[in-house]
Motif scaffolding. Structure first.
Motif, PDB file in Angstrom:
ATOM      1  N   HIS A 452      58.891  11.507  38.028  1.00 36.71           N
ATOM      2  CA  HIS A 452      58.021  12.688  38.057  1.00 36.71           C
ATOM      3  C   HIS A 452      58.795  13.960  38.350  1.00 36.71           C
ATOM      4  CE1 HIS A 452      54.528  10.011  37.952  1.00 36.71           C
ATOM      5  NE2 HIS A 452      55.093   9.303  38.919  1.00 36.71           N
ATOM      6  N   PHE A 453      60.104  13.931  38.087  1.00 37.32           N
ATOM      7  CA  PHE A 453      60.925  15.084  38.438  1.00 37.32           C
ATOM      8  C   PHE A 453      60.475  16.354  37.724  1.00 37.32           C
ATOM      9  CE2 PHE A 453      64.613  17.835  37.660  1.00 37.32           C
ATOM     10  CZ  PHE A 453      64.992  18.092  38.970  1.00 37.32           C
ATOM     11  N   ASN A 454      60.255  16.259  36.399  1.00 37.42           N
ATOM     12  CA  ASN A 454      59.859  17.453  35.626  1.00 37.42           C
ATOM     13  C   ASN A 454      58.547  18.024  36.135  1.00 37.42           C
ATOM     14  OD1 ASN A 454      62.140  17.285  34.040  1.00 37.42           O
ATOM     15  ND2 ASN A 454      61.126  16.039  32.457  1.00 37.42           N
ATOM     16  N   ALA A 455      57.577  17.129  36.384  1.00 39.76           N
ATOM     17  CA  ALA A 455      56.278  17.608  36.856  1.00 39.76           C
ATOM     18  C   ALA A 455      56.403  18.239  38.240  1.00 39.76           C
ATOM     19  CB  ALA A 455      55.286  16.450  36.897  1.00 39.76           C
ATOM     20  N   ILE A 456      57.210  17.604  39.091  1.00 39.64           N
ATOM     21  CA  ILE A 456      57.384  18.130  40.448  1.00 39.64           C
ATOM     22  C   ILE A 456      58.081  19.486  40.408  1.00 39.64           C
ATOM     23  CG2 ILE A 456      58.573  17.766  42.654  1.00 39.64           C
ATOM     24  CD1 ILE A 456      58.153  14.771  42.235  1.00 39.64           C
ATOM     25  N   LEU A 457      59.156  19.587  39.566  1.00 39.64           N
ATOM     26  CA  LEU A 457      59.882  20.852  39.459  1.00 39.64           C
ATOM     27  C   LEU A 457      59.005  21.944  38.878  1.00 39.64           C
ATOM     28  CD1 LEU A 457      62.562  22.318  39.807  1.00 39.64           C
ATOM     29  CD2 LEU A 457      63.208  21.561  37.512  1.00 39.64           C
ATOM     30  N   THR A 458      58.228  21.605  37.830  1.00 37.34           N
ATOM     31  CA  THR A 458      57.333  22.584  37.230  1.00 37.34           C
ATOM     32  C   THR A 458      56.297  23.076  38.236  1.00 37.34           C
ATOM     33  OG1 THR A 458      57.591  21.543  35.054  1.00 37.34           O
ATOM     34  CG2 THR A 458      55.675  22.977  35.375  1.00 37.34           C
ATOM     35  N   ALA A 465      56.167  31.039  41.565  1.00 35.26           N
ATOM     36  CA  ALA A 465      55.794  32.206  40.759  1.00 35.26           C
ATOM     37  C   ALA A 465      54.448  32.768  41.198  1.00 35.26           C
ATOM     38  CB  ALA A 465      55.739  31.815  39.276  1.00 35.26           C
ATOM     39  N   ALA A 466      53.504  31.883  41.504  1.00 35.93           N
ATOM     40  CA  ALA A 466      52.192  32.331  41.954  1.00 35.93           C
ATOM     41  C   ALA A 466      52.291  33.066  43.288  1.00 35.93           C
ATOM     42  CB  ALA A 466      51.258  31.136  42.084  1.00 35.93           C
ATOM     43  N   TRP A 467      53.157  32.555  44.171  1.00 34.98           N
ATOM     44  CA  TRP A 467      53.327  33.204  45.476  1.00 34.98           C
ATOM     45  C   TRP A 467      53.929  34.607  45.316  1.00 34.98           C
ATOM     46  CZ3 TRP A 467      57.703  34.661  48.372  1.00 34.98           C
ATOM     47  CH2 TRP A 467      57.445  34.991  49.710  1.00 34.98           C
ATOM     48  N   ILE A 468      54.948  34.721  44.435  1.00 32.58           N
ATOM     49  CA  ILE A 468      55.570  36.028  44.183  1.00 32.58           C
ATOM     50  C   ILE A 468      54.554  36.994  43.573  1.00 32.58           C
ATOM     51  CG2 ILE A 468      57.316  37.220  42.805  1.00 32.58           C
ATOM     52  CD1 ILE A 468      59.060  34.697  43.105  1.00 32.58           C
ATOM     53  N   ALA A 469      53.779  36.483  42.603  1.00 29.98           N
ATOM     54  CA  ALA A 469      52.767  37.332  41.964  1.00 29.98           C
ATOM     55  C   ALA A 469      51.723  37.804  42.966  1.00 29.98           C
ATOM     56  CB  ALA A 469      52.104  36.565  40.819  1.00 29.98           C
ATOM     57  N   TRP A 470      51.323  36.893  43.838  1.00 32.26           N
ATOM     58  CA  TRP A 470      50.310  37.261  44.852  1.00 32.26           C
ATOM     59  C   TRP A 470      50.839  38.331  45.791  1.00 32.26           C
ATOM     60  CZ3 TRP A 470      50.323  36.376  50.231  1.00 32.26           C
ATOM     61  CH2 TRP A 470      49.103  36.656  50.890  1.00 32.26           C
ATOM     62  N   LYS A 471      52.130  38.204  46.175  1.00 36.47           N
ATOM     63  CA  LYS A 471      52.741  39.210  47.042  1.00 36.47           C
ATOM     64  C   LYS A 471      52.788  40.570  46.362  1.00 36.47           C
ATOM     65  CE  LYS A 471      54.855  38.629  50.435  1.00 36.47           C
ATOM     66  NZ  LYS A 471      54.487  38.851  51.869  1.00 36.47           N
ATOM     67  N   GLN A 472      53.112  40.577  45.049  1.00 34.82           N
ATOM     68  CA  GLN A 472      53.181  41.842  44.313  1.00 34.82           C
ATOM     69  C   GLN A 472      51.807  42.474  44.163  1.00 34.82           C
ATOM     70  OE1 GLN A 472      55.928  43.489  43.378  1.00 34.82           O
ATOM     71  NE2 GLN A 472      57.174  41.859  44.343  1.00 34.82           N
ATOM     72  N   ILE A 473      50.813  41.666  43.871  1.00 39.20           N
ATOM     73  CA  ILE A 473      49.448  42.186  43.723  1.00 39.20           C
ATOM     74  C   ILE A 473      48.953  42.771  45.035  1.00 39.20           C
ATOM     75  CG2 ILE A 473      47.042  41.499  43.326  1.00 39.20           C
ATOM     76  CD1 ILE A 473      48.135  39.482  41.272  1.00 39.20           C
ATOM     77  N   ARG A 474      49.222  42.059  46.129  1.00 42.69           N
ATOM     78  CA  ARG A 474      48.783  42.536  47.444  1.00 42.69           C
ATOM     79  C   ARG A 474      49.459  43.873  47.795  1.00 42.69           C
ATOM     80  NH1 ARG A 474      49.509  39.219  53.100  1.00 42.69           N
ATOM     81  NH2 ARG A 474      48.320  40.686  54.431  1.00 42.69           N
ATOM     82  N   LYS A 475      50.733  43.970  47.453  1.00 45.39           N
ATOM     83  CA  LYS A 475      51.462  45.209  47.716  1.00 45.39           C
ATOM     84  C   LYS A 475      50.908  46.366  46.888  1.00 45.39           C
ATOM     85  CE  LYS A 475      56.198  46.996  47.763  1.00 45.39           C
ATOM     86  NZ  LYS A 475      57.614  46.671  47.490  1.00 45.39           N
ATOM     87  N   PHE A 476      50.600  46.078  45.614  1.00 46.69           N
ATOM     88  CA  PHE A 476      50.066  47.104  44.723  1.00 46.69           C
ATOM     89  C   PHE A 476      48.715  47.611  45.209  1.00 46.69           C
ATOM     90  CE2 PHE A 476      47.352  48.125  41.062  1.00 46.69           C
ATOM     91  CZ  PHE A 476      48.058  49.184  40.531  1.00 46.69           C
ATOM     92  N   ARG A 477      47.848  46.692  45.670  1.00 49.54           N
ATOM     93  CA  ARG A 477      46.522  47.079  46.147  1.00 49.54           C
ATOM     94  C   ARG A 477      46.611  47.963  47.398  1.00 49.54           C
ATOM     95  NH1 ARG A 477      42.938  41.518  45.501  1.00 49.54           N
ATOM     96  NH2 ARG A 477      42.688  41.634  43.219  1.00 49.54           N
ATOM     97  N   ARG A 478      47.551  47.618  48.279  1.00 47.18           N
ATOM     98  CA  ARG A 478      47.705  48.442  49.475  1.00 47.18           C
ATOM     99  C   ARG A 478      48.122  49.869  49.131  1.00 47.18           C
ATOM    100  NH1 ARG A 478      50.866  44.495  53.758  1.00 47.18           N
ATOM    101  NH2 ARG A 478      49.052  43.185  54.305  1.00 47.18           N
ATOM    102  N   ARG A 479      49.019  50.030  48.173  1.00 50.09           N
ATOM    103  CA  ARG A 479      49.468  51.370  47.797  1.00 50.09           C
ATOM    104  C   ARG A 479      48.352  52.167  47.124  1.00 50.09           C
ATOM    105  NH1 ARG A 479      55.519  50.408  45.226  1.00 50.09           N
ATOM    106  NH2 ARG A 479      56.564  49.956  47.236  1.00 50.09           N
ATOM    107  N   ARG A 480      47.554  51.467  46.338  1.00 46.52           N
ATOM    108  CA  ARG A 480      46.510  52.170  45.567  1.00 46.52           C
ATOM    109  C   ARG A 480      45.317  52.532  46.423  1.00 46.52           C
ATOM    110  NH1 ARG A 480      43.724  50.005  39.961  1.00 46.52           N
ATOM    111  NH2 ARG A 480      42.462  51.876  39.580  1.00 46.52           N
ATOM    112  N   GLY A 481      44.882  51.669  47.260  1.00 49.80           N
ATOM    113  CA  GLY A 481      43.647  51.904  48.028  1.00 49.80           C
ATOM    114  C   GLY A 481      43.879  52.291  49.461  1.00 49.80           C
ATOM    115  N   GLY A 482      45.114  52.358  49.936  1.00 47.55           N
ATOM    116  CA  GLY A 482      45.359  52.619  51.326  1.00 47.55           C
ATOM    117  C   GLY A 482      45.292  54.094  51.673  1.00 47.55           C
TER     118      GLY A 482
END
Length: 490
Positions: A452-458, A465-482
């Motif tokens: 299951h290496f491929n599935a685990i790595l994917t 990637a989802a964690w990085i995207a979430w961090k970027q979205i959260r940062k963007f929202r703070r700048r826009r609405g803060g």
């Protein structure tokens, strides 16, 4: 309650044994002992007996009078049996049918008639030379083929290791393929005495380490008076009680230790290389009664690295495989056929086992049962690497005794070699074999990861990637609405 448990155990073991004997076709009489091994928790597990009494041989049967305190026995390559009939001052030879061949009590020594006196050890080389530990005469004698003439006599060695008044009392003897003469003697604590082919003392071999009670040592070292120290037992190495050679000239020994390492396998340099991979070390009985632990007085080397040790305390034979795992136990103390009063020597005659009893003055032969045959064949196939056939035999063993944990361990090893790691781990769990279970589980885990290496790595990359995207979205929202710090200034 204890009595009831013993009755149930004896009944169960007897039933299993009778079934094996009937199946094998030679149930002659009731076996006067029960069979057992020890499990991973150190408890007895009852099982069919591996060997059953076959016949008894006494001096009267041979027409030479009663044996008198016989101390040693040896089976030569041509399957002749030699008995050191100690108090009759003779060596008795029988053929493989236990028929009398000759009695050796007198021989020529430098042109004069000589005789044996209380011989306690005998060994016969493949060439037919007979070595005798002639204890009463304080010497070792080598008799040529035919036993009529001595061509070598070894007396007390002259060496710095021995006091001038040292009395040489050899009791056991063996000779390796290089001609080294190995002697165990009374009151020698430095190891096995090694002589060359001309009878010259060379050195001590495989000395035992000193063993002592820590409390006694502490008292003697720091608190005892001089008079008390003189009365206390000296801390000296344990004497060897017997020895036997395997097919590559490694020396199996027994010693008088009742714990620790009463069995050793010494390589040519004298280092103990015995494998001890069983649930416990090869020491005989793990459960002691009022008579104390086992005292092993002889050892016989079998095929495939197996060996059998003789316990003089309870008259039992313990057989181990090449890894030091206990295969089976049989025998008992008593007067009936198949039991012993003072067993002194054990040898193998093909598939049979022969035991000499010095007090009952007789040899008892034991024939392998169906259960013992299956175990021996399974051990043989495992030893030569045929794990598939070994597993088939272990399953047959389990049909006779489903509590035989070594069988599960053998099946686990076969599954492991076949790449069936999940089944190997399951069988190892039944066997309480921690090492086998760990190895199987490690490979099982590695296999799952690879599969299951491929599935685990994917999945890991997607989560990253989802964690990085979430961090970027959260940062963007703070700048826009803060609200900036300028807006909070009054």
């Amino acid at each position: 309650m204890i009595t009831t448990n013993w009755i149930r155990a004896i009944a169960a073991s007897t039933a299993l044994t009778i079934a094996c004997l009937v199946f094998s076709g030679y149930a002659k009489a009731a076996v006067p002992y029960i069979g057992y091994t020890y499990d991973g928790w150190g408890d007895r597990v009852w099982s069919p007996v591996p060997y059953v009494p076959d016949r008894v041989v006494e001096g009267e049967d041979l027409g030479i009078g009663r044996f008198n305190n016989p101390d040693d026995m040896f089976v030569s390559e041509d399957k002749h049996v030699y008995v050191a009939d100690t108090d009759n001052n003779r060596i008795v030879e029988m053929n493989e049918r236990y028929e009398f061949v000759r009695s050796i009590d007198k021989f020529a020594n430098q042109g004069k008639e000589d005789s044996l006196l209380k011989p306690r050890g005998v060994y016969v080389t493949p060439e037919g030379d007979i070595y005798v530990a002639d204890t009463g005469n304080h010497r070792v004698v080598r008799l040529k083929q035919g036993g009529e003439e001595a061509d070598l006599v070894i007396l007390a060695p002259k060496s710095e290791y021995f006091a001038d008044d040292y009395v040489f009392d050899p009791k056991k003897i063996a000779v390796d393929s290089a001609g080294r003469i190995l002697v165990i003697a009374d009151r020698v604590f430095d190891g096995i005495m090694e002589f060359d082919g001309q009878g010259v003392f060379r050195n001590f071999f495989g000395a035992n380490r000193v063993t002592y009670n820590p409390a006694d040592y502490f008292w003697k070292r720091y608190f005892a008076t001089k008079a008390q120290k003189e009365r206390m037992v000296q801390f000296v190495p344990t004497e060897y009680t017997n020895l036997a050679l395997d097919d590559i000239d490694f020396v199996f020994t027994t010693n008088a230790e009742r714990n620790g390492t009463p069995i050793k396998r010494l390589n040519p340099s004298g280092t103990d290389v015995l494998l001890r991979q069983g649930f416990s070390n090869p020491i005989g009985d793990l459960k002691a009664d009022s008579r104390g632990p086992s005292t092993l007085v002889d050892i016989s080397v079998g095929p495939d690295g197996t060996y059998s040790a003789l316990d003089i305390v309870r008259g039992r034979i313990f057989t181990y495989d090449s890894e030091g795992k206990l295969l089976y136990v049989f025998g008992h103390d008593g007067n009936r056929v198949g039991t012993f009063k003072t067993p002194s020597a054990i040898e193998r005659m093909g598939d049979a086992i022969v035991v000499l009893d010095k007090e009952l003055a007789r040899l008892t032969t034991f024939k392998v049962s169906e259960f013992g045959r299956l175990v021996n064949e399974a051990v043989h196939n495992h030893y030569i690497g045929n794990e598939k056939r070994a597993a088939e035999l272990w399953r047959e063993v389990l049909s006779l005794n489903e509590n035989y944990e070594i069988a599960y361990s053998g099946i686990s090893k076969a599954d492991f070699r076949a790449g069936e790691y999940k089944r190997a781990a399951k069988e190892a769990k039944f066997a309480l074999d921690r090492n086998a279970y760990s190895k199987a589980y490690k490979h099982l885990r590695t296999g799952v990861l690879k599969q299951h290496f491929n599935a685990i790595l994917t999945t890991i990359l997607a989560l990253a990637a989802a964690w990085i995207a979430w961090k970027q979205i959260r940062k963007f929202r703070r700048r826009r609405g803060g609200i900036s710090h300028v807006d909070r200034t009054p």
